[in-house]
Design a protein around this motif. Structure first.
Motif, mmCIF file in Angstrom:
data_model
loop_
_atom_site.group_PDB
_atom_site.id
_atom_site.type_symbol
_atom_site.label_atom_id
_atom_site.label_comp_id
_atom_site.label_asym_id
_atom_site.label_seq_id
_atom_site.Cartn_x
_atom_site.Cartn_y
_atom_site.Cartn_z
ATOM 1 N N ASP A 1 0.828 -1.204 0.000
ATOM 2 C CA ASP A 1 0.000 0.000 0.000
ATOM 3 C C ASP A 1 0.863 1.256 0.000
ATOM 4 O OD1 ASP A 1 -2.584 1.436 0.359
ATOM 5 O OD2 ASP A 1 -1.733 1.943 2.309
ATOM 6 N N PHE A 2 1.935 1.234 0.801
ATOM 7 C CA PHE A 2 2.837 2.390 0.852
ATOM 8 C C PHE A 2 3.481 2.639 -0.509
ATOM 9 C CE2 PHE A 2 7.216 3.955 1.374
ATOM 10 C CZ PHE A 2 6.957 5.190 1.938
ATOM 11 N N GLY A 3 3.893 1.551 -1.186
ATOM 12 C CA GLY A 3 4.518 1.688 -2.493
ATOM 13 C C GLY A 3 3.575 2.289 -3.517
ATOM 14 N N ILE A 4 2.304 1.865 -3.482
ATOM 15 C CA ILE A 4 1.321 2.401 -4.429
ATOM 16 C C ILE A 4 1.069 3.880 -4.163
ATOM 17 C CG2 ILE A 4 -1.131 2.326 -5.043
ATOM 18 C CD1 ILE A 4 -1.043 -0.657 -4.871
ATOM 19 N N ARG A 5 0.894 4.226 -2.885
ATOM 20 C CA ARG A 5 0.626 5.633 -2.557
ATOM 21 C C ARG A 5 1.820 6.520 -2.885
ATOM 22 N NH1 ARG A 5 0.351 6.431 2.423
ATOM 23 N NH2 ARG A 5 0.633 4.349 3.307
ATOM 24 N N LEU A 6 3.022 6.010 -2.660
ATOM 25 C CA LEU A 6 4.220 6.779 -2.985
ATOM 26 C C LEU A 6 4.319 7.002 -4.490
ATOM 27 C CD1 LEU A 6 6.864 8.074 -2.031
ATOM 28 C CD2 LEU A 6 7.965 5.838 -2.277
ATOM 29 N N ALA A 7 4.069 5.940 -5.264
ATOM 30 C CA ALA A 7 4.121 6.064 -6.725
ATOM 31 C C ALA A 7 3.053 7.027 -7.234
ATOM 32 C CB ALA A 7 3.956 4.689 -7.366
ATOM 33 N N GLN A 8 1.862 6.976 -6.632
ATOM 34 C CA GLN A 8 0.789 7.879 -7.044
ATOM 35 C C GLN A 8 1.148 9.328 -6.737
ATOM 36 O OE1 GLN A 8 -2.569 6.236 -4.936
ATOM 37 N NE2 GLN A 8 -3.204 4.983 -6.673
ATOM 38 N N ASN A 9 1.707 9.576 -5.547
ATOM 39 C CA ASN A 9 2.090 10.939 -5.179
ATOM 40 C C ASN A 9 3.189 11.477 -6.103
ATOM 41 O OD1 ASN A 9 0.264 10.992 -3.067
ATOM 42 N ND2 ASN A 9 1.741 10.316 -1.547
ATOM 43 N N GLU A 10 4.157 10.612 -6.434
ATOM 44 C CA GLU A 10 5.224 11.035 -7.340
ATOM 45 C C GLU A 10 4.652 11.330 -8.728
ATOM 46 O OE1 GLU A 10 7.950 7.819 -7.160
ATOM 47 O OE2 GLU A 10 8.972 8.545 -5.338
ATOM 48 N N ARG A 11 3.702 10.506 -9.168
ATOM 49 C CA ARG A 11 3.099 10.711 -10.486
ATOM 50 C C ARG A 11 2.277 11.996 -10.509
ATOM 51 N NH1 ARG A 11 -1.880 8.131 -12.791
ATOM 52 N NH2 ARG A 11 -1.790 8.446 -15.043
ATOM 53 N N ILE A 12 1.522 12.242 -9.440
ATOM 54 C CA ILE A 12 0.719 13.470 -9.364
ATOM 55 C C ILE A 12 1.619 14.703 -9.398
ATOM 56 C CG2 ILE A 12 -0.774 14.828 -7.854
ATOM 57 C CD1 ILE A 12 -2.051 12.179 -6.961
ATOM 58 N N ALA A 13 2.724 14.639 -8.627
ATOM 59 C CA ALA A 13 3.658 15.769 -8.613
ATOM 60 C C ALA A 13 4.263 15.986 -9.995
ATOM 61 C CB ALA A 13 4.756 15.513 -7.582
ATOM 62 N N LEU A 14 4.571 14.887 -10.681
ATOM 63 C CA LEU A 14 5.144 14.990 -12.025
ATOM 64 C C LEU A 14 4.151 15.627 -12.990
ATOM 65 C CD1 LEU A 14 7.577 14.195 -13.853
ATOM 66 C CD2 LEU A 14 6.366 12.049 -14.310
ATOM 67 N N ILE A 15 2.896 15.212 -12.924
ATOM 68 C CA ILE A 15 1.866 15.748 -13.813
ATOM 69 C C ILE A 15 1.618 17.231 -13.538
ATOM 70 C CG2 ILE A 15 -0.586 15.599 -14.404
ATOM 71 C CD1 ILE A 15 -0.385 12.579 -13.869
ATOM 72 N N ARG A 16 1.620 17.611 -12.266
ATOM 73 C CA ARG A 16 1.363 19.009 -11.910
ATOM 74 C C ARG A 16 2.525 19.928 -12.322
ATOM 75 N NH1 ARG A 16 -2.716 20.366 -8.522
ATOM 76 N NH2 ARG A 16 -1.548 22.165 -7.785
ATOM 77 N N ASP A 17 3.732 19.368 -12.397
ATOM 78 C CA ASP A 17 4.890 20.188 -12.777
ATOM 79 C C ASP A 17 4.857 20.582 -14.245
ATOM 80 O OD1 ASP A 17 5.937 20.272 -10.273
ATOM 81 O OD2 ASP A 17 7.375 18.639 -10.582
ATOM 82 N N GLY A 18 4.112 19.824 -15.051
ATOM 83 C CA GLY A 18 4.009 20.156 -16.467
ATOM 84 C C GLY A 18 5.061 19.480 -17.319
ATOM 85 N N PHE A 19 4.829 19.483 -18.642
ATOM 86 C CA PHE A 19 5.727 18.819 -19.592
ATOM 87 C C PHE A 19 6.035 19.761 -20.760
ATOM 88 C CE2 PHE A 19 2.860 15.394 -17.951
ATOM 89 C CZ PHE A 19 3.782 14.818 -17.087
ATOM 90 N N GLN A 20 7.220 19.619 -21.282
ATOM 91 C CA GLN A 20 7.603 20.353 -22.487
ATOM 92 C C GLN A 20 7.015 19.644 -23.720
ATOM 93 O OE1 GLN A 20 9.216 23.301 -22.407
ATOM 94 N NE2 GLN A 20 9.116 23.105 -20.157
#
Length: 363
Positions: free
Chosen positions: A223-242
């Motif tokens: 569960d911790f691994g899934i939540r950590l991966a989700q938080n990292e993915r959300i942060a990545l998406i919010r930072d934007g992409f070139q």
């Protein structure tokens, strides 16, 4: 009067001190039934007829090899498997330490995710691996050491600690469709504080407690691994992409986003809303979105400082999203499924790339 109250308090304290946590888990009271012997058959004189007998109330023989009687009867609640992970569940009525996981992340096979979690948990807790057969999905741990404080009386200030060691066998059984997998934990060896092997003498209750506790620790790690991966993915998406102008695999003019498909897709939903599109329908598996343009969502004062605006009619459009390696191609099309010409796509690109790269994009 004060002396009587003091003596009562001391009596309660002594009584509480004599009751350990282990004692509270077991049945207590009168065990006279242990001394009861089997009644003899009814003796009937030879000159009388024996009445008919019935075995209606005869108790069956216990199937368990353990004699669980008297104070050996545990009265506390049995350990329960805790399916904390999204998509996890337990088998109804199963007595084994087993949990089922459903496929949530399609980036890698489900059994790989499970074994990565297991090995990660063992490494963090310094538990060695005795054997690992990846092909047959089985793993046996080395000795897992547990330390337990010995219950002492309330007036004793020193604490004694005992050590016990256990080995566990973990098995992953993947369903034929590959979308569900079962993780089972089995206690295969146990050595008590005296160094004696006692697996055969462990009660079923204690055996289940050992197995379920170990399984629940792994579930928490999962569960911790899934939540950590989700938080990292959300942060990545919010930072934007070139992004840059380019072409999709079909050779049509497209915007190539520097992001994986699964990350570019949710980011697109934010970008399109800011650009003034309403998403009417979508299908992530095929990469299709059906849109309607209602006008760009910009503050009223933005036109004072910039002339940038979308030269689009307020009609329906389509969007094709395609994975291109580790990048994503986004192709705008009209309602007849015809891709935008290079010039039309170029006019749209400035606003698109601006929103796609904007940090902490908010709708």
């Amino acid at each position: 009067m004060k002396k009587t109250i003091l003596l009562s308090i001391l009596a309660v304290a002594v009584t509480a001190g004599c009751t350990s946590s282990e004692t509270r888990k077991r049945a207590s009271g009168n065990f006279d039934y242990l001394e009861v012997t089997e009644a003899q058959m009814l003796k009937v004189p030879d000159d009388l007829k024996r009445p008919p007998l019935s075995n209606r109330y005869e108790l069956p023989e216990a199937q368990s090899p353990h004699k669980i009687l008297g104070s050996d009867v545990l009265i506390d609640s049995p350990r329960l498997v805790l399916p904390l992970v999204n998509g996890s569940h337990v088998e109804e009525g199963s007595e084994k330490a087993t949990v089922l996981f459903d496929q949530i992340d399609d980036s890698k096979p489900l059994d790989t995710t499970i074994w990565d979690t297991v090995l990660g948990y063992l490494e963090v807790n310094n538990i060695a691996v005795e054997s690992f057969d990846r092909e047959n999905n089985t793993l046996v741990t080395d000795w897992v050491i547990s330390r337990k404080n010995i219950d002492s009386s309330w007036y004793e200030f020193n604490e004694e600690v005992t050590e016990q060691a256990r080995k566990f066998k973990l098995t992953v059984d993947v369903a034929p469709h590959g979308r569900t997998a079962k993780l089972n934990v089995e206690n295969v060896a146990f050595v008590d504080e005296n160094g004696d092997s006692q697996l055969a003498n462990i009660s079923p209750f204690e055996l289940r407690e050992n197995e379920v506790n170990f399984l629940n620790y792994i579930i928490q790690e999962y569960d911790f691994g899934i939540r950590l991966a989700q938080n990292e993915r959300i942060a990545l998406i919010r930072d934007g992409f070139q992004s840059e102008l380019g072409f999709n695999p079909d050779g049509d003019a497209a915007f190539v986003v520097d992001a994986a498909y699964e990350n570019a897709w949710p980011r697109l939903l934010l970008v399109l809303r800011k650009m003034g599109f309403d998403v009417i329908d979508l299908d992530q598996s095929s990469g299709l979105m059906f849109l309607k343009y209602n006008g760009e969502d910009r503050p009223w004062y933005s036109g004072i400082f910039s002339d940038e605006k979308l030269d689009l009619d307020k009609v329906n459009y389509r969007l094709l999203v395609q994975a291109v390696g580790d990048k994503t191609a986004v192709t705008f099309k009209d309602s007849d499924n015809k891709a935008f010409e290079v010039k039309q796509a170029t006019n749209l690109f400035t606003v698109f790339s601006e929103y796609m790269a904007e940090e902490n994009l908010d709708i």
